[in-house]
Design an enzyme around this catalytic site. Structure first.
Site, PDB file in Angstrom:
ATOM      1  N   ASP A  45       0.788  -1.552   0.282  1.00 14.34           N
ATOM      2  CA  ASP A  45      -0.151  -0.081  -0.116  1.00 14.34           C
ATOM      3  C   ASP A  45       0.915   0.746  -0.277  1.00 14.34           C
ATOM      4  OD1 ASP A  45      -2.339   2.285  -0.001  1.00 14.34           O
ATOM      5  OD2 ASP A  45      -2.965   0.895   1.279  1.00 14.34           O
ATOM      6  N   GLU A  49     -10.488   6.692   4.912  1.00 10.60           N
ATOM      7  CA  GLU A  49      -9.473   6.069   5.197  1.00 10.60           C
ATOM      8  C   GLU A  49      -9.526   6.601   7.234  1.00 10.60           C
ATOM      9  OE1 GLU A  49      -5.758   5.348   3.525  1.00 10.60           O
ATOM     10  OE2 GLU A  49      -6.395   6.436   1.920  1.00 10.60           O
TER      11      GLU A  49
HETATM   12  C1  BGC Z   1      -5.383   3.150   0.811  1.00  9.03           C
HETATM   13  C2  BGC Z   1      -5.443   1.650  -0.393  1.00  9.03           C
HETATM   14  C3  BGC Z   1      -5.595   2.882  -1.779  1.00  9.03           C
HETATM   15  C4  BGC Z   1      -4.166   3.579  -1.747  1.00  9.03           C
HETATM   16  C5  BGC Z   1      -4.081   4.526  -3.338  1.00  9.03           C
HETATM   17  C6  BGC Z   1      -3.926   4.201   0.552  1.00  9.03           C
HETATM   18  O1  BGC Z   1      -3.960   4.947   1.357  1.00  9.03           O
HETATM   19  O2  BGC Z   1      -5.263   2.810   1.506  1.00  9.03           O
HETATM   20  O3  BGC Z   1      -6.757   1.247  -0.407  1.00  9.03           O
HETATM   21  O4  BGC Z   1      -5.280   2.100  -3.436  1.00  9.03           O
HETATM   22  O5  BGC Z   1      -3.745   4.230  -0.643  1.00  9.03           O
HETATM   23  O6  BGC Z   1      -4.584   5.234  -3.385  1.00  9.03           O
HETATM   24  C1  BGC Z   2      -3.250  10.170  -1.241  1.00 10.35           C
HETATM   25  C2  BGC Z   2      -4.147   9.124  -1.191  1.00 10.35           C
HETATM   26  C3  BGC Z   2      -4.024   7.928  -0.730  1.00 10.35           C
HETATM   27  C4  BGC Z   2      -3.263   8.475   0.635  1.00 10.35           C
HETATM   28  C5  BGC Z   2      -2.563   7.984   1.751  1.00 10.35           C
HETATM   29  C6  BGC Z   2      -3.084  10.891  -0.169  1.00 10.35           C
HETATM   30  O1  BGC Z   2      -2.530  11.707  -0.571  1.00 10.35           O
HETATM   31  O2  BGC Z   2      -4.480  10.899  -2.239  1.00 10.35           O
HETATM   32  O3  BGC Z   2      -4.436   8.176  -3.023  1.00 10.35           O
HETATM   33  O4  BGC Z   2      -4.660   7.089  -0.079  1.00 10.35           O
HETATM   34  O5  BGC Z   2      -2.489  10.004   0.281  1.00 10.35           O
HETATM   35  O6  BGC Z   2      -2.439   8.423   3.262  1.00 10.35           O
END
Ligand code: BGC
Ligand code: BGC
Length: 618
Positions: A313, A507
């Site tokens: 991830d 998230e």
């Molecule tokens: C998320 C994932 C996601 C990735 C890319 C991460 O923060 O946990 O689910 O696919 O970012 O955006």
């Molecule tokens: C991104 C997401 C990612 C996240 C992780 C964001 O800045 O746009 O895709 O999942 O950071 O913490």
């Protein structure tokens, strides 16, 4: 110079000729040349043979490059050449990371630019481009936004999920993109978790049956059609089982329970030859999944027989040693655990240096690198990327098409769960309807997180039909619709429809430690409408159950609409009885937050509405 050509428009032989046309020579790299007639460039050979031939020509550095996934903004114009120089394996868009202007056509151009840069490399290895298309191609303005997974879980309809996957794949491929970080096959066990809406439901049986989404996205076979894209089962393993529902937390479970609750959807996805599996930020009994060799290598690759790409991830390897930013030890441990591709996502030169040092010192075995690269290249060959590297412009028009929007509207009406009805529903088309609540006329709020931006936002974030617009279109004859977001002026109407719920989130920003009640401004609106004495239908727009126990007796009807996405007319389809409500709760609805975690089968199970509950019309 290589010229762009659409994936399907150019006859196969001509495509091959175009590929074989001389590319500008690259100084870097070893002596082993890539002859124009190299077997790996011959699409008539079996994939395994092509992979083996290509790998036999690659330097160690070229192999390591394949293992890096880099965010697009880390490769601005002048740095795009790094794709070829380092032989980087994949580029991605993080949540909301889009070209300007954010149109499908601009995405396709951006994709082709990256692809052209990658193909300028010594061995002309195409790059994979990946996005979070988790409820439709949601970073693209104008794309069809489907309900989030929790709503789709309420449909219990595997064929619908397959069709949604197929439609989403067409929109993805129409922008050139090859790969989506979806479906999330997490089994959310505690709705305090901010990612609960990414889960199909609290019981693994739903995610298992709806893993048809994988087949929808990829087609019957990876690369079997122009719109086939790689799917990703995520997040492996136990992301939805953390203590307290804390995002990225620790899942404390015995192995038998971990396997019973969280593993089955992944086993099903592997059976469907899912292209990739993304590792979870969470830990299992204190051990971070990104370093969990037993689960990643022994169970996923060994026992389940997964043949695709294990992807980390976003920055997921960074904290293995407890400190921010990845150390040499983090890189070593993650790769040795079985991670094949690392979503770096920015500091790729540093990552490659550390990985190289690990291999040079013997800390990372060469066979581990070869296993990773074989998996990555296999997916590229299977997708047909060497033959059809560029965006298929004939699919671009499917982005936000009427046909896809009709499918999304169908998904919305199938996802609605009727929790209470004293007979007020279905509404008469000739009724004088009062509509209130901040979620009634807002495409951004009804779509939730992961819509145009990572966290989502209120407002006209993308074209769509609001729930209010759907209601307006449904009334006829003497019927009327009055809209007052603040709930003032309900008196004198036949019925009030109050659309309230949660704001958008993604998230950890969505983790809730409170009572899971309604937001205070929503409560004020409801109180106003209640004071008018008009029968009230509450439409709840949320990513999870909201605690409404005390208020429920005052309402004539309650509909859980989840985060429906851009096609809000699907709500009116049910409210006015064009379609009966059919959704069944994919999660247990608690009486109070104190009951959480609350899941079907728990001892002393006593929810307000049980798992599987859902009324319909007589
Ligand atoms: C998320 C994932 C996601 C990735 C890319 C991460 O923060 O946990 O689910 O696919 O970012 O955006
Ligand atoms: C991104 C997401 C990612 C996240 C992780 C964001 O800045 O746009 O895709 O999942 O950071 O913490």
């Amino acid at each position: 110079m290589i010229r762009p050509f659409p994936r399907s428009a150019v006859p196969r032989r001509l495509r091959l000729l175009l590929l074989l046309a001389p590319l500008h020579a690259c100084e870097r790299g070893p002596a082993v040349p890539a002859p124009a007639a190299a077997p790996y460039l011959d699409p008539s050979r079996p994939v395994d043979a092509r992979v083996a031939d290509l790998m036999s020509r690659m330097t160690l550095d070229e192999k390591l490059g394949q293992m890096a996934m880099v965010e697009r903004t880390a490769l601005p114009g002048d740095r795009a050449a790094d794709l070829a120089a380092h032989g980087l394996g994949a580029v991605m868009s993080g949540g909301g990371s889009a070209p300007e202007p954010n149109t499908a056509a601009a995405w396709a151009e951006m994709y082709d630019d990256f692809q052209r840069a990658a193909l300028g490399g010594r061995l002309r290895v195409p790059v994979l481009y990946a996005v979070d298309a988790i409820h439709g191609h949601n970073n693209v303005r104008g794309a069809t936004i489907f309900p989030h997974n929790v709503g789709l879980g309420a449909t219990r309809d595997p064929e619908l999920l397959r069709r949604i996957g197929e439609a989403t794949a067409a929109e993805i491929a129409g922008t050139g993109v090859d790969w989506t970080f979806a479906p999330c096959l997490c089994v959310a066990r505690n709705e305090r978790w901010g990612r609960s809406y990414e889960s199909f439901g609290e019981d693994p049986e739903i995610a298992v049956s709806l893993a048809t989404a994988v087949t929808g996205l990829q087609g019957a076979r990876i690369g079997g059609s122009a719109s086939s894209v790689l799917a990703t089962a995520k997040h492996f393993l136990g992301d939805g089982g953390t203590t307290g529902g804390v995002d990225q937390g620790d899942t404390r479970l015995g192995e038998a329970e971990l396997r019973r609750i969280h593993l089955p959807p992944f086993a099903e996805a592997v059976k469907r030859d899912v292209g990739a599996v993304m590792v979870s930020y969470s830990s299992w009994n204190g051990v971070p999944m990104h370093g969990h060799r037993y689960l990643v290598t022994d169970v996923l690759k060994g026992e389940l027989g997964f043949r695709g790409i294990v992807l980390s991830d976003w920055g997921g390897i960074d904290r293995l040693d407890g400190a921010p930013h990845f150390s040499a030890a983090d890189v070593r441990d993650a790769v040795n655990a079985g991670i094949d591709m690392v979503m770096v996502p920015v500091a790729y030169a540093d990552f490659l240096e550390k990985l190289r040092a690990g291999v040079d010192s013997g800390a990372v075995p060469q066979e581990r690198i070869d296993d990773a690269v074989r998996r990555i290249l296999t997916r590229k060959f299977q997708l047909g990327l060497f033959e059809r590297p560029f965006a298929d412009r004939s699919l671009t028009a499917t982005v936000g098409s009427a046909e896809h929007r009709a499918l999304a509207r169908e998904a919305v009406r199938r996802s609605l769960v009727l929790l209470r009805n004293d007979g007020v529903l279905p509404l008469r088309r000739t009724a004088r309807v009062f509509v209130a609540g901040r979620h009634a006329d807002d495409v951004g709020l009804q779509s939730g997180g992961w819509t145009l931006t990572w966290q989502g936002a209120a407002g006209d974030v993308t074209p769509g039909t609001t729930i209010l617009a759907g209601i307006r279109a449904a009334v006829e004859g003497g019927g009327s619709v009055t809209h007052a977001p603040d709930g003032r002026g309900a008196a004198g109407h036949d019925v009030a429809v109050v659309v309230v719920g949660e704001g958008p989130y993604a998230e950890y920003a969505g983790d809730r430690t409170d009572e899971l009640g309604l937001d205070p401004p929503d409560a004020v609106v409801l109180d106003r409408v209640r004071a008018s004495g008009v029968p009230t239908v509450v439409v709840l727009v949320s990513g999870r159950p909201v605690v409404v126990t005390d208020r429920l007796p005052a309402w004539s009807a309650l509909v859980a609409a989840w985060f429906p996405g851009t096609e809000g007319a699907g709500v009116a389809d049910v409210l006015f009885g064009d379609h009966p409500p059919r959704g069944k709760l994919p999660v247990s609805w608690p009486r109070s937050a104190a009951q959480l975690p609350l899941n079907v089968g728990d001892p002393g199970y006593d929810p307000l509405f049980p798992y599987g509950f859902g009324l319909t019309y007589p």
